[in-house]
Design an enzyme around this catalytic site. Sequence first.
Site, PDB file in Angstrom:
ATOM      1  N   GLU A   2     -15.360  -4.463  -3.087  1.00  9.94           N
ATOM      2  CA  GLU A   2     -16.012  -3.662  -3.768  1.00  9.94           C
ATOM      3  C   GLU A   2     -15.504  -3.570  -5.160  1.00  9.94           C
ATOM      4  O   GLU A   2     -14.423  -3.906  -5.553  1.00  9.94           O
ATOM      5  CB  GLU A   2     -16.373  -2.216  -3.354  1.00  9.94           C
ATOM      6  N   ASP A   3     -16.567  -3.551  -6.101  1.00 10.66           N
ATOM      7  CA  ASP A   3     -15.891  -3.537  -7.582  1.00 10.66           C
ATOM      8  C   ASP A   3     -15.608  -2.052  -8.010  1.00 10.66           C
ATOM      9  O   ASP A   3     -14.711  -1.872  -8.755  1.00 10.66           O
ATOM     10  CB  ASP A   3     -17.058  -3.843  -8.432  1.00 10.66           C
ATOM     11  N   ASP A  56     -16.801   4.908  -6.503  1.00 12.71           N
ATOM     12  CA  ASP A  56     -17.315   6.239  -7.399  1.00 12.71           C
ATOM     13  C   ASP A  56     -17.347   7.467  -6.610  1.00 12.71           C
ATOM     14  O   ASP A  56     -16.344   7.948  -6.128  1.00 12.71           O
ATOM     15  CB  ASP A  56     -18.379   5.653  -8.316  1.00 12.71           C
ATOM     16  N   LYS A 103     -12.624   5.695  -9.085  1.00 10.30           N
ATOM     17  CA  LYS A 103     -12.703   6.667  -9.833  1.00 10.30           C
ATOM     18  C   LYS A 103     -12.552   8.004  -9.123  1.00 10.30           C
ATOM     19  O   LYS A 103     -13.649   8.797  -8.640  1.00 10.30           O
ATOM     20  CB  LYS A 103     -14.310   6.916 -10.271  1.00 10.30           C
ATOM     21  N   ASP A 133     -22.276  -3.735 -14.114  1.00 17.10           N
ATOM     22  CA  ASP A 133     -23.376  -3.625 -14.898  1.00 17.10           C
ATOM     23  C   ASP A 133     -23.779  -2.378 -15.742  1.00 17.10           C
ATOM     24  O   ASP A 133     -23.428  -1.370 -15.040  1.00 17.10           O
ATOM     25  CB  ASP A 133     -24.668  -4.316 -14.314  1.00 17.10           C
ATOM     26  N   ARG A 190     -22.626  -7.829 -16.931  1.00 16.20           N
ATOM     27  CA  ARG A 190     -21.804  -8.358 -15.824  1.00 16.20           C
ATOM     28  C   ARG A 190     -20.864  -9.454 -16.331  1.00 16.20           C
ATOM     29  O   ARG A 190     -19.920  -9.540 -15.865  1.00 16.20           O
ATOM     30  CB  ARG A 190     -22.781  -8.900 -14.698  1.00 16.20           C
ATOM     31  N   PHE A 226     -18.448   5.478 -18.549  1.00 14.27           N
ATOM     32  CA  PHE A 226     -19.288   4.113 -18.024  1.00 14.27           C
ATOM     33  C   PHE A 226     -18.939   2.757 -18.211  1.00 14.27           C
ATOM     34  O   PHE A 226     -18.624   2.329 -19.354  1.00 14.27           O
ATOM     35  CB  PHE A 226     -20.489   4.392 -18.800  1.00 14.27           C
ATOM     36  N   VAL A 227     -18.220   2.275 -17.127  1.00 15.39           N
ATOM     37  CA  VAL A 227     -17.562   1.079 -17.488  1.00 15.39           C
ATOM     38  C   VAL A 227     -18.598  -0.087 -17.113  1.00 15.39           C
ATOM     39  O   VAL A 227     -19.398  -0.038 -15.973  1.00 15.39           O
ATOM     40  CB  VAL A 227     -16.204   0.891 -16.622  1.00 15.39           C
ATOM     41  N   GLY A 250     -22.213  -6.265  -7.858  1.00 12.67           N
ATOM     42  CA  GLY A 250     -20.876  -5.695  -8.678  1.00 12.67           C
ATOM     43  C   GLY A 250     -19.636  -6.577  -8.295  1.00 12.67           C
ATOM     44  O   GLY A 250     -18.919  -6.887  -9.423  1.00 12.67           O
TER      45      GLY A 250
HETATM   46  C1  PRP Z   1     -22.102   0.356  -7.384  1.00 19.01           C
HETATM   47  C2  PRP Z   1     -20.749  -0.345  -6.879  1.00 19.01           C
HETATM   48  C3  PRP Z   1     -20.638   0.367  -5.596  1.00 19.01           C
HETATM   49  C4  PRP Z   1     -21.429   1.551  -5.875  1.00 19.01           C
HETATM   50  C5  PRP Z   1     -20.186   2.704  -5.710  1.00 19.01           C
HETATM   51  O1  PRP Z   1     -23.214  -0.574  -6.953  1.00 19.01           O
HETATM   52  O2  PRP Z   1     -20.814  -1.848  -6.650  1.00 19.01           O
HETATM   53  O3  PRP Z   1     -21.435  -0.338  -4.714  1.00 19.01           O
HETATM   54  O4  PRP Z   1     -22.151   1.446  -6.888  1.00 19.01           O
HETATM   55  O5  PRP Z   1     -20.818   3.771  -6.239  1.00 19.01           O
HETATM   56  P1  PRP Z   1     -20.530   5.054  -5.342  1.00 19.01           P
HETATM   57  O6  PRP Z   1     -19.116   5.063  -4.702  1.00 19.01           O
HETATM   58  O7  PRP Z   1     -21.014   6.394  -6.157  1.00 19.01           O
HETATM   59  O8  PRP Z   1     -21.621   5.020  -4.155  1.00 19.01           O
HETATM   60  P2  PRP Z   1     -24.527  -0.658  -7.691  1.00 19.01           P
HETATM   61  O9  PRP Z   1     -25.507   0.295  -6.714  1.00 19.01           O
HETATM   62  O10 PRP Z   1     -24.563  -0.204  -9.248  1.00 19.01           O
HETATM   63  O11 PRP Z   1     -25.288  -2.019  -7.621  1.00 19.01           O
HETATM   64  P3  PRP Z   1     -24.419  -3.437  -7.898  1.00 19.01           P
HETATM   65  O12 PRP Z   1     -23.438  -3.808  -7.178  1.00 19.01           O
HETATM   66  O13 PRP Z   1     -25.587  -4.378  -8.040  1.00 19.01           O
HETATM   67  O14 PRP Z   1     -23.975  -3.175  -9.323  1.00 19.01           O
END
Ligand code: PRP
Length: 184
Positions: free
Chosen positions: A102-103, A106, A134, A162, A168, A155-156, A47
Amino acid sequence: MSSCMEKDIEKILLSQEELKNRVAQLGAQISADYAGKEPVLVSVLRGSYIFMADLTRAIDCMCRVDFMAVSSYGSGTASSGQVNILKDLSDSIEGKDIIVVEDILDSGNTLFYLMQVLQARHPASIKLCTLLDKPSRRTKPIQADYSGFEVPDAFVVGYGLDYDEKYRNLPYIGILKPQVYEKG
Ligand code: PRP
Protein backbone atom coordinates in the site's frame (compact mmCIF):
# COMPACT_ATOMS: atom_id res chain seq x y z
CA MET A 1 10.10 19.19 -12.56
CA SER A 2 6.97 20.58 -14.11
CA SER A 3 5.89 23.86 -12.53
CA CYS A 4 2.22 23.11 -13.30
CA MET A 5 2.25 20.77 -10.30
CA GLU A 6 5.01 22.34 -8.21
CA LYS A 7 3.09 25.56 -7.69
CA ASP A 8 0.53 23.55 -5.69
CA ILE A 9 3.13 21.99 -3.39
CA GLU A 10 3.79 23.63 -0.03
CA LYS A 11 6.95 21.65 0.65
CA ILE A 12 8.75 18.47 -0.23
CA LEU A 13 8.23 15.98 2.61
CA LEU A 14 10.23 13.08 1.17
CA SER A 15 12.74 13.61 -1.63
CA GLN A 16 13.44 11.20 -4.47
CA GLU A 17 16.70 10.26 -2.75
CA GLU A 18 15.02 9.52 0.60
CA LEU A 19 12.36 7.42 -1.13
CA LYS A 20 14.94 5.51 -3.15
CA ASN A 21 17.07 4.70 -0.09
CA ARG A 22 14.15 3.61 2.09
CA VAL A 23 12.58 1.48 -0.65
CA ALA A 24 15.96 -0.25 -1.11
CA GLN A 25 16.05 -0.99 2.64
CA LEU A 26 12.51 -2.38 2.61
CA GLY A 27 13.37 -4.53 -0.41
CA ALA A 28 16.46 -5.89 1.31
CA GLN A 29 14.50 -6.65 4.48
CA ILE A 30 11.74 -8.45 2.54
CA SER A 31 14.34 -10.37 0.50
CA ALA A 32 15.96 -11.61 3.72
CA ASP A 33 12.66 -12.45 5.42
CA TYR A 34 11.33 -14.37 2.40
CA ALA A 35 14.56 -16.12 1.35
CA GLY A 36 13.67 -19.50 -0.14
CA LYS A 37 9.99 -18.55 -0.44
CA GLU A 38 8.04 -17.17 -3.38
CA PRO A 39 5.82 -14.42 -2.01
CA VAL A 40 3.01 -12.81 -3.97
CA LEU A 41 3.08 -9.03 -3.75
CA VAL A 42 -0.44 -7.63 -3.96
CA SER A 43 -0.54 -4.02 -5.03
CA VAL A 44 -3.60 -2.06 -3.94
CA LEU A 45 -4.33 0.30 -6.81
CA ARG A 46 -4.09 2.96 -7.67
CA GLY A 47 -1.92 4.73 -5.09
CA SER A 48 0.67 1.98 -4.70
CA TYR A 49 1.62 1.59 -8.35
CA ILE A 50 4.90 3.51 -8.20
CA PHE A 51 5.96 2.11 -4.82
CA MET A 52 5.11 -1.39 -6.09
CA ALA A 53 7.23 -0.95 -9.20
CA ASP A 54 10.24 0.26 -7.21
CA LEU A 55 9.80 -2.17 -4.29
CA THR A 56 9.57 -5.27 -6.49
CA ARG A 57 12.76 -4.26 -8.25
CA ALA A 58 14.46 -3.93 -4.86
CA ILE A 59 13.50 -7.52 -3.94
CA ASP A 60 15.85 -10.24 -5.11
CA CYS A 61 13.98 -13.39 -4.12
CA MET A 62 11.58 -15.10 -6.54
CA CYS A 63 8.19 -13.40 -6.30
CA ARG A 64 4.94 -12.87 -8.17
CA VAL A 65 2.78 -9.78 -8.48
CA ASP A 66 -0.97 -9.31 -8.52
CA PHE A 67 -3.24 -6.28 -8.37
CA MET A 68 -6.41 -5.25 -6.67
CA ALA A 69 -8.36 -2.02 -6.80
CA VAL A 70 -10.55 -0.76 -3.99
CA SER A 71 -12.23 2.55 -3.37
CA SER A 72 -12.69 4.33 -0.10
CA TYR A 73 -11.98 8.05 -0.49
CA GLY A 74 -13.81 9.14 -3.62
CA SER A 75 -12.42 12.54 -4.52
CA GLY A 76 -12.51 13.94 -0.99
CA THR A 77 -9.77 14.09 1.63
CA ALA A 78 -11.17 11.80 4.34
CA SER A 79 -11.96 8.10 4.29
CA SER A 80 -15.70 7.41 4.33
CA GLY A 81 -15.34 3.94 5.85
CA GLN A 82 -17.09 2.48 2.82
CA VAL A 83 -14.82 0.11 0.88
CA ASN A 84 -15.65 -1.44 -2.49
CA ILE A 85 -13.64 -3.98 -4.48
CA LEU A 86 -13.38 -2.49 -7.96
CA LYS A 87 -10.93 -5.05 -9.33
CA ASP A 88 -10.14 -8.39 -7.75
CA LEU A 89 -6.92 -10.43 -7.88
CA SER A 90 -6.23 -12.46 -11.02
CA ASP A 91 -4.99 -15.57 -9.17
CA SER A 92 -5.92 -17.59 -6.10
CA ILE A 93 -3.82 -16.81 -3.01
CA GLU A 94 -4.66 -20.03 -1.17
CA GLY A 95 -1.52 -21.46 0.43
CA LYS A 96 0.63 -18.53 -0.75
CA ASP A 97 2.74 -16.07 1.23
CA ILE A 98 1.13 -12.69 0.60
CA ILE A 99 2.56 -9.22 1.04
CA VAL A 100 -0.05 -6.49 0.59
CA VAL A 101 1.62 -3.36 -0.78
CA GLU A 102 0.00 0.00 0.00
CA ASP A 103 1.02 3.61 -0.41
CA ILE A 104 -0.52 4.87 2.82
CA LEU A 105 -2.09 3.53 5.99
CA ASP A 106 -4.31 6.33 7.25
CA SER A 107 -7.55 5.65 9.18
CA GLY A 108 -6.93 1.95 8.53
CA ASN A 109 -10.45 1.40 7.16
CA THR A 110 -9.33 0.17 3.75
CA LEU A 111 -6.64 -2.21 4.95
CA PHE A 112 -8.60 -3.48 7.94
CA TYR A 113 -11.32 -4.57 5.56
CA LEU A 114 -9.01 -5.79 2.81
CA MET A 115 -6.82 -7.90 5.11
CA GLN A 116 -9.95 -9.69 6.36
CA VAL A 117 -11.12 -10.35 2.80
CA LEU A 118 -7.71 -11.79 1.84
CA GLN A 119 -7.30 -13.75 5.08
CA ALA A 120 -10.60 -15.53 4.35
CA ARG A 121 -9.01 -16.92 1.16
CA HIS A 122 -6.57 -18.97 3.29
CA PRO A 123 -3.13 -17.71 2.32
CA ALA A 124 -0.18 -19.43 4.10
CA SER A 125 0.73 -16.02 5.54
CA ILE A 126 -0.18 -12.41 4.99
CA LYS A 127 1.79 -9.27 5.80
CA LEU A 128 1.29 -5.62 5.11
CA CYS A 129 3.90 -3.30 3.64
CA THR A 130 3.04 0.39 3.50
CA LEU A 131 5.24 3.18 2.24
CA LEU A 132 3.65 5.80 4.50
CA ASP A 133 1.99 5.48 7.87
CA LYS A 134 -0.15 8.15 9.55
CA PRO A 135 -0.70 6.55 12.97
CA SER A 136 -2.25 9.72 14.38
CA ARG A 137 -5.30 9.16 12.15
CA ARG A 138 -5.90 5.49 12.91
CA THR A 139 -9.45 4.44 13.83
CA LYS A 140 -9.07 0.70 13.13
CA PRO A 141 -6.77 -1.72 14.98
CA ILE A 142 -4.24 -2.39 12.24
CA GLN A 143 -0.53 -1.87 11.85
CA ALA A 144 1.98 -2.53 9.10
CA ASP A 145 4.61 -5.26 9.19
CA TYR A 146 6.85 -3.15 6.97
CA SER A 147 6.59 0.63 6.99
CA GLY A 148 8.65 3.13 5.04
CA PHE A 149 7.98 6.41 6.81
CA GLU A 150 5.75 7.75 9.55
CA VAL A 151 4.19 10.97 8.28
CA PRO A 152 2.31 13.83 9.97
CA ASP A 153 -1.38 14.50 9.43
CA ALA A 154 -0.91 16.59 6.29
CA PHE A 155 -2.32 16.12 2.79
CA VAL A 156 0.45 14.30 0.96
CA VAL A 157 0.67 13.74 -2.79
CA GLY A 158 3.15 12.37 -5.30
CA TYR A 159 4.97 9.06 -5.86
CA GLY A 160 1.58 7.48 -6.60
CA LEU A 161 -0.55 9.43 -4.11
CA ASP A 162 -3.18 11.71 -5.54
CA TYR A 163 -5.50 14.56 -4.91
CA ASP A 164 -8.52 14.29 -7.22
CA GLU A 165 -6.54 11.74 -9.31
CA LYS A 166 -3.78 14.27 -9.96
CA TYR A 167 -0.17 14.71 -8.72
CA ARG A 168 0.49 10.92 -8.75
CA ASN A 169 3.36 11.49 -11.18
CA LEU A 170 5.35 13.83 -8.94
CA PRO A 171 8.62 11.97 -8.32
CA TYR A 172 8.74 12.99 -4.64
CA ILE A 173 6.17 13.18 -1.84
CA GLY A 174 4.99 16.69 -1.15
CA ILE A 175 2.49 18.42 1.08
CA LEU A 176 -0.34 19.93 -0.94
CA LYS A 177 -1.17 23.58 -0.33
CA PRO A 178 -4.48 23.69 1.59
CA GLN A 179 -5.96 26.23 -0.84
CA VAL A 180 -5.82 23.54 -3.57
CA TYR A 181 -8.20 21.14 -1.81
CA GLU A 182 -10.15 23.87 -0.02
CA LYS A 183 -11.24 25.36 -3.32
CA GLY A 184 -11.94 21.81 -4.68
C1 PRP B 1 -5.77 5.48 -0.23
C2 PRP B 1 -4.64 4.50 0.02
C3 PRP B 1 -5.28 3.45 0.86
C4 PRP B 1 -6.32 4.21 1.64
C5 PRP B 1 -5.79 4.48 3.00
O1 PRP B 1 -6.47 5.04 -1.34
O2 PRP B 1 -4.12 3.99 -1.16
O3 PRP B 1 -5.90 2.47 0.07
O4 PRP B 1 -6.56 5.43 0.95
O5 PRP B 1 -6.72 5.18 3.76
P1 PRP B 1 -7.44 4.58 5.04
O6 PRP B 1 -6.35 3.96 5.89
O7 PRP B 1 -8.05 5.79 5.69
O8 PRP B 1 -8.44 3.59 4.59
P2 PRP B 1 -7.54 5.91 -2.12
O9 PRP B 1 -8.91 5.47 -1.70
O10 PRP B 1 -7.19 7.36 -2.01
O11 PRP B 1 -7.39 5.42 -3.62
P3 PRP B 1 -6.11 5.38 -4.58
O12 PRP B 1 -5.22 4.27 -4.07
O13 PRP B 1 -6.69 5.07 -5.91
O14 PRP B 1 -5.43 6.72 -4.53
